[in-house]
Design an enzyme around this catalytic site. Structure first.
Site, mmCIF file in Angstrom:
data_model
loop_
_atom_site.group_PDB
_atom_site.id
_atom_site.type_symbol
_atom_site.label_atom_id
_atom_site.label_comp_id
_atom_site.label_asym_id
_atom_site.label_seq_id
_atom_site.Cartn_x
_atom_site.Cartn_y
_atom_site.Cartn_z
ATOM 1 N N ASP A 7 2.038 35.133 4.617
ATOM 2 C CA ASP A 7 2.662 36.477 4.652
ATOM 3 C C ASP A 7 1.611 37.149 5.593
ATOM 4 O OD1 ASP A 7 3.311 39.209 4.886
ATOM 5 O OD2 ASP A 7 3.614 39.682 2.867
ATOM 6 N N TYR A 60 23.818 38.842 23.777
ATOM 7 C CA TYR A 60 24.003 38.204 22.403
ATOM 8 C C TYR A 60 23.379 37.076 22.154
ATOM 9 C CZ TYR A 60 26.302 38.128 17.700
ATOM 10 O OH TYR A 60 26.336 37.904 16.494
ATOM 11 N N HIS A 68 8.620 53.047 -6.282
ATOM 12 C CA HIS A 68 7.708 54.250 -5.585
ATOM 13 C C HIS A 68 8.457 54.848 -4.597
ATOM 14 C CE1 HIS A 68 6.277 51.056 -2.806
ATOM 15 N NE2 HIS A 68 5.677 52.084 -2.192
ATOM 16 N N LYS A 74 3.007 45.851 12.282
ATOM 17 C CA LYS A 74 1.819 46.079 11.958
ATOM 18 C C LYS A 74 0.834 45.312 13.384
ATOM 19 C CE LYS A 74 3.203 46.301 7.513
ATOM 20 N NZ LYS A 74 4.816 46.332 7.331
ATOM 21 N N PHE A 118 2.669 41.273 -1.711
ATOM 22 C CA PHE A 118 3.139 42.897 -1.351
ATOM 23 C C PHE A 118 4.639 42.902 -2.148
ATOM 24 C CE2 PHE A 118 5.418 45.738 1.350
ATOM 25 C CZ PHE A 118 4.407 46.831 1.397
ATOM 26 N N ASP A 119 4.768 44.380 -2.275
ATOM 27 C CA ASP A 119 5.699 44.746 -3.407
ATOM 28 C C ASP A 119 7.221 44.185 -2.824
ATOM 29 O OD1 ASP A 119 5.805 46.511 -1.387
ATOM 30 O OD2 ASP A 119 6.049 48.455 -2.287
ATOM 31 N N ALA A 161 1.257 39.750 8.058
ATOM 32 C CA ALA A 161 1.544 41.348 8.703
ATOM 33 C C ALA A 161 0.422 41.490 9.318
ATOM 34 C CB ALA A 161 2.004 42.210 7.806
HETATM 35 N N1 F0G Z 1 3.987 41.986 3.940
HETATM 36 C C1 F0G Z 1 2.925 42.808 3.689
HETATM 37 C C2 F0G Z 1 1.698 42.406 3.493
HETATM 38 C C3 F0G Z 1 3.326 44.197 4.101
HETATM 39 O O1 F0G Z 1 2.260 45.091 4.063
HETATM 40 C C4 F0G Z 1 4.482 44.589 4.248
HETATM 41 C C5 F0G Z 1 4.956 45.964 4.617
HETATM 42 C C6 F0G Z 1 5.556 43.615 4.270
HETATM 43 C C7 F0G Z 1 5.032 42.254 4.013
HETATM 44 C C8 F0G Z 1 7.097 43.977 4.467
HETATM 45 O O2 F0G Z 1 7.245 44.250 5.738
HETATM 46 O O3 F0G Z 1 7.737 46.708 6.013
HETATM 47 O O4 F0G Z 1 8.217 45.162 7.768
HETATM 48 O O5 F0G Z 1 9.502 45.113 5.951
HETATM 49 N N2 F0G Z 1 4.095 46.911 4.508
HETATM 50 C C9 F0G Z 1 4.152 48.174 4.457
HETATM 51 C C10 F0G Z 1 2.895 49.076 4.059
HETATM 52 C C11 F0G Z 1 5.546 48.804 4.336
HETATM 53 O O6 F0G Z 1 3.126 50.271 4.209
HETATM 54 O O7 F0G Z 1 2.108 48.465 3.776
HETATM 55 P P1 F0G Z 1 8.332 45.516 6.398
#
Ligand code: F0G
Length: 458
Positions: free
Chosen positions: A214, A72, A449, A257, A124-125, A216
């Site tokens: 960010d 833990y 979406h 990713k 990102f969304d 990813a």
């Molecule tokens: N930032 C970027 C640039 C992303 O593409 C994503 C996720 C996230 C943050 C959030 O990360 O999914 O681990 O919580 N992108 C996925 C996509 C969902 O399909 O582009 P997460």
């Protein structure tokens, strides 16, 4: 004869996938309210919905899983992961989270408050969602070139430094940090140049602001810097990564990713105050500081994945596959965001289905048609994903309307790419017959979406 290019890995385990009939797909799609997110994966032949958590792990990663420490507190796997992250990025402080949006939640809980403004390049969304949910504003400062899908420029993901400076000049006191998304997913997996990252750093320093990446797809971004920015052509990916992160104060990461794992995320920073602030939210939201929503074995696999995916051959194999698909689309004349980005092909749906009005969401209709054609699942990155303006509640039609076809890492072969391309060509050939889109019958207030319900028009 020149030796052709081939993958830098071989396949050790396979998963069976199934084809279906058009009649079956019609019924499944109806049951899913015409939202491909609502399809069971058994109804999908080739899944291009996302490159997130859908890649194949290596034998070294699977082996590392067996050594995971599930304590833990103070798990060895955490320290192994932290050391890899510190070696790659230079950031000393690491907070694991269960995925990228959780990293955003923890970090933004500390840094973002109502009335703030967070400028960046096509947030990102989930990033935008986490900013707007705190009654703050995400201001998009992406270069205008990103909107013109047919324009060939090497770094379409860049921040427009003039736009960024205008925000800082007017509202510096409201800006908690600048966020740069590498690569810029929403604009088409487009990279951000080192020159641009340096420009952002200089502006941040001028106004006394911090910079968050960010991250990813940071490794893919580094690959593009090596290939397209002459200064870095002889640098290793790891050297470029280190240089990129030397220009940031902190990072949020979706490890699903470029971490080459199926689940996971983290925050990393060089500043103790950011670490101390985020820590307060980590424990109630994610878990103790040395696991934060991750199993020990998953941290172990991530440590290996990060190391593997910051090697040139791995990235070269991946990005050449995306380019292979794009070249097929060139042959057929199908318009997409050019030049093709790192993780996906973004079809310019507005141009393909140009008879469908914006209000009927052309990219969503294209996703439906592609699925019906061959069981290939893509994802709308367009007007539906853009959500409504939080104040006026009007749809936001000012961005691009893309159908994104993500390529999972180390998962499909180029034969699958041929199927995707042929299916798209068939839809493209009958595009003039497709004149109506979809109508929303139910939607969530935020991030609609994923769960939206639709009616097919015509
Ligand atoms: N930032 C970027 C640039 C992303 O593409 C994503 C996720 C996230 C943050 C959030 O990360 O999914 O681990 O919580 N992108 C996925 C996509 C969902 O399909 O582009 P997460």
């Amino acid at each position: 004869m020149e030796i052709p290019f081939a993958e830098s890995w071989k396949i050790k385990m396979v998963e069976l996938i199934k084809k279906s009939t058009r009649e079956e797909r019609e019924q499944w799609l109806k049951d899913a309210h015409y939202n491909v997110f609502m399809l069971p994966s058994s109804a999908v032949y080739i899944d291009c919905l996302t490159d997130s958590g859908t890649g194949a792990m290596s034998d070294r990663q699977w082996a590392a899983m067996m050594t995971g420490d599930e304590s833990y507190a103070g798990a060895r796997s955490f320290y192994e992961l932290r050391d890899v992250i510190t070696r790659l990025t230079g950031f000393e402080y690491v907070i694991p989270t269960h995925q990228g949006r959780a990293a955003e939640n923890v970090l933004f809980s500390h840094l973002v408050k109502a009335g703030d403004i967070v400028p960046g390049n096509s947030h990102f969304d989930t990033t935008k969602g986490h900013i707007e949910a705190r009654k703050a504003a995400a201001v998009d400062c992406t270069v205008d070139e990103a909107k013109d899908t047919q324009l060939e420029v090497p770094f379409k993901g860049n921040v427009d430094l003039k736009k960024l400076e205008a925000v800082l000049e007017k509202d510096a006191d409201k800006v908690p940090f600048i966020i740069v998304t590498i690569t810029n997913n929403t604009a088409g997996g487009q990279p951000v140049s080192m020159e641009n990252l340096r420009g952002v750093r200089a502006l941040a320093d001028k106004y006394g602001k911090r910079v968050v990446f960010d991250s990813a797809r940071f490794a893919e971004n580094a690959y593009f810097i090596k290939m397209r920015e002459p200064e870095f052509k002889d640098w290793t990916i790891k050297e470029i990564v280190r240089e990129m992160f030397s220009l940031a104060d902190a990072m949020t990461m979706s490890s699903k990713k470029d971490g080459l794992v199926n689940m996971g995320g983290f925050i990393a920073t060089k500043w103790e105050d950011i670490y101390e602030g985020a820590k307060k939210y980590e424990i109630p939201f994610e878990g103790f500081l040395t696991y934060g929503g991750m199993n020990g074995r998953d941290m172990a696999a991530l440590a290996v994945g990060l190391d593997e995916n910051t090697e040139f051959d791995m990235l070269d194999t991946r990005i050449k596959q995306v380019e292979y698909l794009a070249k097929k689309l060139d042959e057929y004349g199908i318009p997409y965001q050019r030049p093709v980005g790192g993780h996906a092909v973004f079809i310019d749906a507005d141009k393909v289905l140009d008879r469908i009005p914006k209000e009927e969401f052309p990219a969503e209709r294209l996703a439906i048609e592609l699925y019906l054609e061959a069981g290939v699942r893509g994802c709308e990155i367009g007007y539906l994903l853009a959500d409504r303006d939080p104040v006026t509640r009007e749809n936001r039609f000012n961005g691009n309307d893309f159908l994104r076809l993500c390529i999972c890492r180390r998962t499909y072969t180029n034969n699958h790419m041929d199927v995707i391309a042929a299916a798209l060509k068939n839809v493209y050939d009958r595009r003039h017959e497709i004149t109506r889109g979809v109508k929303i019958t139910w939607e969530a207030e935020l991030l609609r979406h994923f769960t939206v319900q639709l009616e097919l028009l015509g």
